[in-house]
Design a protein around this motif. Structure first.
Motif: not given
Length: 413
Positions: A324-326, A384-388, A391-403
């Protein structure tokens, strides 16, 4: 004027006591008992209607106090100036009952707070013990419908799990005689409703026919959310003359605060009168006015929709893995309606509160000043990027904004 101490009390809906004084026999308690002096210091009249009940004391006919309640509130020294009523000034308003008097709607000092984390309402969940369902079930449903039809900020539902209930309706221990029909209490200082209603099954069972079940349950629920008897200052109004009983329940230590806007003219059919006459009592117009005044159904000025928009998707997939890379943009938009069909342009600046998370950990709290006249705010674009792998996450670099919602101004849609 006198000062009385606030205290969390348990009010008793007392048909049995109110109608027959001889049914209540004072308990012989040593005058050396420290709690007698403590109760006197709270301003309670112990000359009648004073007896021991369920690990505490009942005073002035229908107020229950545990020893813990007495000790706690004495230490707090929460005092309020109250008026001492001269009952002789009340003219009879019922030819069959002497000493009647004017009354209006009253609440306790603490009432139920009614803003939760998703709306301007608060849901009160009620559990009815299964052993009582055949007797009280339909009456409880009717009481809930009466409250919910008012469009107030409190919404009532039934739940089947007692652990999830705000209020539990359960049988009282009848191994010893009880002097009440049902017994409840007043809200906690935290804003939570009183959590239980005890039912005397000697009077509510499959062998009795009663027409006041819905209104009695509504009455007890009323105590749980902060309503006092409408004729607390002169019980003669609904109970008639009670020999050797002080008709003035007194302010007590939970307070008896007049509800603004309610009239002082008498109203015989209020569901919060001290005594029942055995018939059903739906809400009167003054009852409705009191509930709407205490728990007004508010509406936010506008709604905020937080949109997450993928602007560039570079993701790829293989037999084993998801890559995942977007790039994702977070944008808040403002609307007049909860459905998000009518844009809203603030007429004055406001602060939009939120937070940024990285890999589910808080990075930064946001307090963004939004100027007047804009319909949206862009929080920025994040990669945001991640590698599954299988089905198991092996790397993750993700951001999230909430209000976060702002209950004085806006809600999330």
């Amino acid at each position: 004027m006198k000062k009385n101490l606030y205290i969390t009390l348990t009010w008793l809906f007392v048909l049995l006591y109110s109608c027959n004084k001889t049914d209540v026999a004072p308990v012989e308690i040593s005058q050396n008992d420290l709690y007698i002096e403590k109760l006197k210091s709270l301003g309670f009249d112990l000359s009648q209607g004073f007896f021991e009940e369920d690990g505490g004391f009942i005073v002035e006919n229908d107020i229950f106090l545990s020893r813990e309640d007495i000790d706690y509130h004495l230490s707090k020294k929460l005092l309020e100036v109250v008026k001492v009523y001269n009952l002789s000034t009340y003219a009879s308003l019922n030819s069959t009952k002497t000493g009647g008097g004017k009354k209006s709607q009253y609440r306790t000092t603490n009432i139920v707070s009614f803003i939760d984390h998703s709306s301007y309402t608060k849901t009160i969940s009620i559990y009815l013990d299964p052993s009582l369902n055949s007797v009280l079930g339909s009456g409880l449903n009717q009481a809930i419908i009466r409250y919910n039809n008012l469009d107030i900020a409190l919404k009532f539902i039934r739940v089947q799990n007692s652990n999830l209930a705000s209020i539990r309706i359960i049988p009282a221990d009848t191994s010893t005689p009880k002097k009440y029909l049902m017994k409840a209490g007043f809200p906690q200082s935290s804003g939570a409703p009183y959590n239980s209603i005890l039912v005397n099954t000697n009077y509510y069972n499959n062998n009795t026919v009663r027409y006041d079940i819905a209104s009695t349950l509504a009455h007890e629920i009323g105590h749980c959310i902060g309503l006092r008897h409408t004729d607390y200052m002169n019980r003669v109004f609904s109970c008639g003359v009670e020999t050797e009983v002080n008709p003035n329940e007194g302010i007590g230590t939970d307070g008896a605060v007049h509800i603004p806007g309610t009239p002082t003219d008498p109203e015989y059919d209020s569901f919060m009168l001290a005594c029942t006459n055995g018939v059903d009592r739906p809400f009167t117009q003054n009852d409705i006015l009191a509930l709407k005044t205490l728990f007004p159904l508010k509406a936010p000025s506008f709604y905020v929709a937080l949109n997450s928009i993928i602007v560039d998707d570079r993701s790829s997939y293989s037999s084993c893995c998801d890559y995942n890379d977007y790039d994702i943009k977070y944008e808040a938009k403002f609307y007049k309606d909860q459905t998000g069909t009518t844009p809203y342009y603030p007429t004055s600046p406001f602060v939009l509160r939120g937070a940024i998370f990285h890999n589910n950990s808080l990075v930064q709290q946001l307090n963004v000043s939004i100027p007047a006249g804009v319909q949206s705010y862009n929080f920025g674009t994040y990669t945001n990027s991640s590698v599954l792998e299988w089905g198991t996450t092996v790397s993750q670099d993700e951001h999230q904004v909430i209000v976060y919602p702002s209950y004085d101004l806006y809600l999330m849609r």
